[in-house]
Design a protein around this motif. Structure first.
Motif, PDB file in Angstrom:
ATOM      1  N   ASN A 106       0.859  -1.190   0.000  1.00  0.00           N
ATOM      2  CA  ASN A 106       0.000   0.000   0.000  1.00  0.00           C
ATOM      3  C   ASN A 106       0.897   1.243   0.000  1.00  0.00           C
ATOM      4  O   ASN A 106       1.408   1.673   1.041  1.00  0.00           O
ATOM      5  CB  ASN A 106      -0.906   0.007   1.231  1.00  0.00           C
ATOM      6  CG  ASN A 106      -1.963   1.091   1.142  1.00  0.00           C
ATOM      7  OD1 ASN A 106      -1.794   2.074   0.430  1.00  0.00           O
ATOM      8  ND2 ASN A 106      -3.053   0.898   1.878  1.00  0.00           N
ATOM      9  N   LEU A 107       1.083   1.818  -1.189  1.00  0.00           N
ATOM     10  CA  LEU A 107       2.016   2.942  -1.313  1.00  0.00           C
ATOM     11  C   LEU A 107       1.503   4.187  -0.602  1.00  0.00           C
ATOM     12  O   LEU A 107       2.298   4.996  -0.105  1.00  0.00           O
ATOM     13  CB  LEU A 107       2.258   3.242  -2.795  1.00  0.00           C
ATOM     14  CG  LEU A 107       2.963   2.141  -3.587  1.00  0.00           C
ATOM     15  CD1 LEU A 107       3.167   2.582  -5.039  1.00  0.00           C
ATOM     16  CD2 LEU A 107       4.311   1.812  -2.961  1.00  0.00           C
ATOM     17  N   THR A 108       0.183   4.383  -0.560  1.00  0.00           N
ATOM     18  CA  THR A 108      -0.349   5.571   0.109  1.00  0.00           C
ATOM     19  C   THR A 108       0.031   5.567   1.584  1.00  0.00           C
ATOM     20  O   THR A 108       0.422   6.612   2.148  1.00  0.00           O
ATOM     21  CB  THR A 108      -1.878   5.612  -0.046  1.00  0.00           C
ATOM     22  OG1 THR A 108      -2.200   5.634  -1.441  1.00  0.00           O
ATOM     23  CG2 THR A 108      -2.450   6.852   0.623  1.00  0.00           C
ATOM     24  N   ARG A 109      -0.051   4.393   2.219  1.00  0.00           N
ATOM     25  CA  ARG A 109       0.327   4.312   3.633  1.00  0.00           C
ATOM     26  C   ARG A 109       1.841   4.301   3.809  1.00  0.00           C
ATOM     27  O   ARG A 109       2.370   4.935   4.723  1.00  0.00           O
ATOM     28  CB  ARG A 109      -0.296   3.054   4.257  1.00  0.00           C
ATOM     29  CG  ARG A 109      -0.084   2.996   5.776  1.00  0.00           C
ATOM     30  CD  ARG A 109      -0.798   1.817   6.418  1.00  0.00           C
ATOM     31  NE  ARG A 109      -0.248   0.544   5.985  1.00  0.00           N
ATOM     32  CZ  ARG A 109      -0.855  -0.293   5.146  1.00  0.00           C
ATOM     33  NH1 ARG A 109      -2.052   0.012   4.668  1.00  0.00           N
ATOM     34  NH2 ARG A 109      -0.303  -1.441   4.789  1.00  0.00           N
ATOM     35  N   GLN A 110       2.543   3.605   2.933  1.00  0.00           N
ATOM     36  CA  GLN A 110       3.997   3.548   3.080  1.00  0.00           C
ATOM     37  C   GLN A 110       4.646   4.908   2.848  1.00  0.00           C
ATOM     38  O   GLN A 110       5.637   5.240   3.506  1.00  0.00           O
ATOM     39  CB  GLN A 110       4.576   2.525   2.101  1.00  0.00           C
ATOM     40  CG  GLN A 110       4.259   1.078   2.464  1.00  0.00           C
ATOM     41  CD  GLN A 110       4.977   0.105   1.539  1.00  0.00           C
ATOM     42  OE1 GLN A 110       5.720   0.504   0.661  1.00  0.00           O
ATOM     43  NE2 GLN A 110       4.743  -1.190   1.760  1.00  0.00           N
ATOM     44  N   LEU A 111       4.103   5.707   1.916  1.00  0.00           N
ATOM     45  CA  LEU A 111       4.671   7.038   1.647  1.00  0.00           C
ATOM     46  C   LEU A 111       4.055   8.116   2.523  1.00  0.00           C
ATOM     47  O   LEU A 111       4.421   9.287   2.388  1.00  0.00           O
ATOM     48  CB  LEU A 111       4.457   7.399   0.173  1.00  0.00           C
ATOM     49  CG  LEU A 111       5.149   6.496  -0.846  1.00  0.00           C
ATOM     50  CD1 LEU A 111       4.809   6.936  -2.263  1.00  0.00           C
ATOM     51  CD2 LEU A 111       6.657   6.489  -0.635  1.00  0.00           C
ATOM     52  N   ASN A 112       3.113   7.728   3.401  1.00  0.00           N
ATOM     53  CA  ASN A 112       2.472   8.676   4.322  1.00  0.00           C
ATOM     54  C   ASN A 112       1.781   9.797   3.560  1.00  0.00           C
ATOM     55  O   ASN A 112       1.866  10.975   3.917  1.00  0.00           O
ATOM     56  CB  ASN A 112       3.499   9.263   5.307  1.00  0.00           C
ATOM     57  CG  ASN A 112       2.830   9.980   6.469  1.00  0.00           C
ATOM     58  OD1 ASN A 112       1.729   9.609   6.882  1.00  0.00           O
ATOM     59  ND2 ASN A 112       3.468  11.021   6.978  1.00  0.00           N
ATOM     60  N   LEU A 113       1.091   9.444   2.468  1.00  0.00           N
ATOM     61  CA  LEU A 113       0.343  10.437   1.706  1.00  0.00           C
ATOM     62  C   LEU A 113      -0.940  10.793   2.453  1.00  0.00           C
ATOM     63  O   LEU A 113      -1.372  10.084   3.365  1.00  0.00           O
ATOM     64  CB  LEU A 113       0.007   9.893   0.316  1.00  0.00           C
ATOM     65  CG  LEU A 113       1.199   9.525  -0.573  1.00  0.00           C
ATOM     66  CD1 LEU A 113       0.697   8.977  -1.906  1.00  0.00           C
ATOM     67  CD2 LEU A 113       2.108  10.717  -0.797  1.00  0.00           C
ATOM     68  N   ARG A 114      -1.546  11.901   2.051  1.00  0.00           N
ATOM     69  CA  ARG A 114      -2.805  12.312   2.661  1.00  0.00           C
ATOM     70  C   ARG A 114      -3.854  11.223   2.477  1.00  0.00           C
ATOM     71  O   ARG A 114      -3.890  10.516   1.465  1.00  0.00           O
ATOM     72  CB  ARG A 114      -3.321  13.598   2.025  1.00  0.00           C
ATOM     73  CG  ARG A 114      -2.545  14.832   2.352  1.00  0.00           C
ATOM     74  CD  ARG A 114      -3.364  16.087   2.052  1.00  0.00           C
ATOM     75  NE  ARG A 114      -4.166  15.970   0.853  1.00  0.00           N
ATOM     76  CZ  ARG A 114      -3.785  16.347  -0.362  1.00  0.00           C
ATOM     77  NH1 ARG A 114      -2.589  16.863  -0.525  1.00  0.00           N
ATOM     78  NH2 ARG A 114      -4.584  16.215  -1.402  1.00  0.00           N
ATOM     79  N   ARG A 115      -4.747  11.137   3.467  1.00  0.00           N
ATOM     80  CA  ARG A 115      -5.775  10.082   3.400  1.00  0.00           C
ATOM     81  C   ARG A 115      -6.732  10.311   2.240  1.00  0.00           C
ATOM     82  O   ARG A 115      -7.282   9.354   1.691  1.00  0.00           O
ATOM     83  CB  ARG A 115      -6.540  10.031   4.726  1.00  0.00           C
ATOM     84  CG  ARG A 115      -5.678   9.558   5.897  1.00  0.00           C
ATOM     85  CD  ARG A 115      -6.533   9.319   7.135  1.00  0.00           C
ATOM     86  NE  ARG A 115      -5.705   8.886   8.258  1.00  0.00           N
ATOM     87  CZ  ARG A 115      -5.189   9.706   9.150  1.00  0.00           C
ATOM     88  NH1 ARG A 115      -5.401  11.008   9.062  1.00  0.00           N
ATOM     89  NH2 ARG A 115      -4.457   9.243  10.145  1.00  0.00           N
TER      90      ARG A 115
END
Length: 861
Positions: A557-566
């Motif tokens: 999950n790249l969104t969680r791994q890169l700490n992107l906005r929810r």
């Protein structure tokens, strides 16, 4: 009632004076100075920053092989027309059915079948050809000579030459693209870990970069302190003579704010002030000169009246004696002069002229004030305005310096409150993990590329060897045919050409299966990279696939791994980074951070602006005319100088002192004396002539000198008198107006100069804060390097590696498939390079056998 006309006249004079003052003010307005436009010195220069950790953007370089790359991409689009298989990619590999894969890869399956068929068929055909050659059935000799053999031979030569040319072009392209892949593979693979390290370094250096940006506030601070100045000595120029104004005005750029304000006030008000001082000096001169001339008129008139009284009895006695002498009968020819002597009497009577004693009594004791000293003091006070401004503004300059120090502390809060250091750690860890995991795959790719390059180079060399055999065989065969006289004769060069062609055919049969295997292997890898990755990377379908929930396992999950906005995903984050967003705008923070709110100019300049806006200083309090001087001028105007009848003086001055000219009468008597016969009469005539000359020289001439002096004073007073009251009232009104306007206009100029200075310094703040925002967004804390890294990956993989890779197998495949017609044409051509077996039945042409000879059957013995 008696004073009404006088009051009306005074009121009218005051109105005229006010009107003249208004006209003068309109024609000579105080110069309004506009703010100077921003000069090159008003633009701040900031040093380059962060250059060593930037991700350089890579772009597709135009190449002469671009048409070939485009042709290969169109072929791959025909082979693989299916879109990105999101359903297949989302399933676990163990659950994938072979049918699904075959359906998606149907184009590649067909190509694999063709390659398999080629791999089997060509070697089998080669073995069959070898068997036939052993039985002398393939590649042998022609059995008969026909007329069409020459045409067939040339056609075979042309076809073999054409196929050889196509193979040569293809193998050249294969060599070039293979070398290009090799040249791009090593730096491309090396760019992956270096780019990941650069991104990690970029994230790690965000705090230092932010602090470096904040420290650059020193640039505008030094510039503002330089503009404030305030260290110039207050006693350098105690007074500014008019001749030095332009010089000092030219030095304004070297002075600080206070001296600049003072010089501006002085420069804009000097015309009005100097005009008022010059007018005042003229009126003071009129007072002094008028008093002097009035005293001369009074003394001279008295002296002339007294001299006339003294001259009258002496002149009467002299006339009586001259008339008696000329009336004597003994006087010869004296009757002609008698009438002139009888008219000898006084002329002008200055006892009848008006007296100026009343005027002198009114002006008695004037001037009571020293106008010269008063004007000098007023001029000095006005010229000291620049130094006064330095003195009055010293405290506000120091307060502004203190405000700048407090502003520097506020700017430091930008770095202290920047939120990124705690939120970029997941991105850094993800980049480190990607770098570590990519190393084995990169080494395997490099090893595979090395094997591919070796195999491709060897097989391309073999193709070149086949072409060399073709060229050599065709050259020797054609040369042997040209030297052979009889088609059935043996010719070694033609035989050698046929053998070279057969060697090329043998090499083609021997290595064709290796060629097709290399072509298919590289085609399978490069084609799938182009259709699965590159094509979907260009249209960003690959980002949509990654963003779709469930397509990737939770561990990816790249969104969680890169700490992107929810509320964000990889596609939106890529677009935002591409457009120049900051890291804080795409990462998930505990609280929202608005950089624009922290970079609003009023937040840092409010105290600075308020202090300059509230500053007040009285810099134009200049006394040009004190009360005693004003009273002197008012007394002068009321003294009655303009009421004296100077015309009476001028009328009396037109009359001579004596009606008859004494010198003329004396010369007449001297002439008569020469004509007399009587010596007594002659002696008396000579005595009377001398007496007249003595009266002329001693009395009349002195009175004429007094009359000339009186005339000069009367002319001056008569010219001054009609305009005296108007000029004095105008001078008094102008002086009062200038004294009243100087503080007001000085305050206006002060506000204007401080406003210009404030706007100028605010431009420095605005430039710095704009630069801070631009630097943080585009460089120090920009997420654009992430988008640039993705774009660079696409350029390296697709444009610099995949394109020449696919062009390599395409070129090599053309060589491989054109080997089949090459084999056919070469085998057919070898028969034409060898001697014909039976020449007698080699032709049925009527040209070679013009007469028909019946066949003779051989008799068997």
């Amino acid at each position: 009632a008696d004073g009404a006309p006088g009051s009306l006249v005074a009121t009218a004079g005051a109105m005229r004076a006010a009107g003249l003052l208004l006209a003068w003010a309109l024609l000579h307005p105080a110069a309004t100075q506009q703010c100077h436009p921003a000069s090159p010195g008003g633009v701040l220069r900031f040093t380059d920053r962060h250059a060593e950790i930037r991700v350089p953007a890579l772009h597709r370089v135009p190449s002469s092989l671009d048409p070939l790359y485009g042709l290969v991409r169109r072929c791959l689009d025909l082979i693989q027309q299916n879109p990105l298989p999101t359903e297949l990619c989302a399933e676990v590999p163990t659950r994938l059915s072979r049918l699904q894969v075959v359906q998606y890869e149907l184009g590649y399956v067909v190509c694999a079948a063709v390659a398999l068929l080629f791999t089997v068929a060509v070697p089998v055909a080669g073995m069959c050809f070898c068997y036939c050659r052993s039985r002398r059935r393939c590649g042998g000799r022609l059995r008969a000579h026909r007329r069409s053999l020459g045409c067939r031979r040339r056609c075979l030569l042309a076809c073999l030459s054409f196929t050889s040319l196509i193979i040569l072009i293809s193998v050249t392209c294969a060599f070039v693209t293979s070398q290009r892949v090799k040249g791009q593979m090593e730096p491309g693979l090396g760019a992956v870990p270096s780019t990941l390290r650069t991104l990690r370094q970029h994230l790690a250096n965000v705090p230092q970069g932010v602090q470096m940006v904040v420290d650059k506030f020193e640039v505008p601070r030094k510039q503002i302190i330089s503009d404030l100045g305030g260290k110039h000595g207050a006693g350098q120029h105690p007074q500014l003579p008019p001749g030095m104004n332009e010089v000092l005005t030219g030095r304004r750029c070297l002075a600080g704010l206070s001296r600049s304000v003072g010089l501006s006030i002085h420069a804009q008000l000097k015309a009005m002030t100097y005009a008022a001082l010059a007018d005042l000096q003229d009126r003071a001169g009129d007072l002094q000169t008028s008093l002097h001339h009035l005293q001369i008129v009074d003394r001279t008139a008295r002296a002339l009246a007294a001299a006339r009284a003294e001259l009258e009895p002496a002149l009467r006695e002299r006339r009586r004696r001259v008339v008696a002498l000329l009336d004597d009968p003994r006087c010869t020819s004296c009757a002609s002069v008698l009438g002139r002597a009888q008219s000898l009497e006084l002329g002008a009577d200055y006892g009848k002229v008006p007296s100026v004693e009343k005027v002198l009594k009114a002006l008695a004791g004037l001037p009571r004030s020293d106008f010269a000293e008063m004007i000098r003091q007023g001029n000095g006070t006005f010229n000291s305005i620049p130094e006064l401004a330095v003195e009055r503004m010293a405290q506000v300059i120091q307060d502004l310096r203190d405000d700048l120090a407090r502003t520097a502390e506020k700017v430091q809060s930008i770095a202290d409150g920047f939120p990124l250091p705690d939120y970029t750690r997941p991105v850094s860890e993800a980049l480190l993990k990607a770098e570590d995991r990519s190393q084995p795959y990169l080494r395997e790719a490099e090893r595979f590329e090395r094997y591919r390059w070796i195999a491709g180079t060897v097989l391309c060399s073999i193709i070149l060897l086949i072409l060399a055999c073709n060229v050599t065989g065709m050259a020797l065969g054609a040369y042997g045919l040209s030297k052979r006289e009889d088609p059935s004769d043996y010719e070694c060069r033609g035989e050698a050409g046929a053998k070279f062609l057969l060697v090329g055919v043998g090499l083609a049969f021997l290595f064709s299966w290796l060629l097709i295997l290399l072509v298919f292997a590289t085609f399978l890898v490069g084609g799938n990279i182009q259709t699965l990755v590159c094509r979907n990377w260009v249209n960003q379908e690959i980002y949509k696939f990654i963003d779709t929930p469930g397509n990737l396992p939770p561990s990816m999950n790249l969104t969680r791994q890169l700490n992107l906005r929810r509320d964000s995903n990889l596609s939106s984050a890529y677009r935002e980074c591409k457009s120049g967003a900051g890291l804080w705008e795409v990462l998930q923070l505990d609280r929202s951070y608005d950089l624009d709110e922290h970079l609003k100019t009023p937040k840092y300049t409010a105290d600075f602006q308020k202090r300059l806006g509230d500053f007040m200083a009285n810099l134009g309090d200049v006394r040009l005319l004190r009360s005693e001087g004003r009273q002197d001028l008012e007394t002068f105007a009321r003294s009655g100088v303009d009421e004296v009848d100077y015309g009476r003086f001028q009328e009396e001055m037109k009359n001579p002192v004596v009606q008859t000219s004494l010198p003329g009468l004396a010369r007449n008597l001297e002439g008569l004396q020469k004509m007399q016969r009587n010596s007594t009469v002659a002696g008396r005539l000579a005595a009377e002539a001398r007496a007249l000359w003595q009266m002329q020289n001693s009395t009349v001439q002195s009175q004429e000198a007094l009359v000339a002096k009186l005339e000069e004073s009367v002319q001056f007073l008569s010219r001054l008198a009609p305009h005296l009251k108007e000029r004095v009232k105008r001078t008094l009104a102008t002086t009062a107006s200038v004294e009243a306007r100087l503080p007001v206009q000085a305050q206006q100029i002060l506000r204007q100069e401080l406003g210009c200075f404030t706007r100028k310094e605010l431009r420095y703040f605005t430039q710095y804060l704009n630069w801070v925002g631009q630097t943080l967004r585009e460089d120090v804390a920009s997420c654009q390097p992430l988008a640039t890294a993705l774009d660079n990956g696409r350029v390296i993989l697709c444009d610099r590696i995949a394109d020449p890779w696919n062009a390599f197998w395409f070129s090599l495949g053309c060589c491989t498939f054109f080997l089949i017609p090459n084999i056919i044409f070469a085998v057919r051509l070898t028969k034409h390079f060898r001697p014909i077996r039976n020449r007698l039945i080699s032709t049925g042409s009527e040209e070679t056998c013009p007469f028909h000879i019946p066949r003779v059957t051989a008799l068997k013995l």
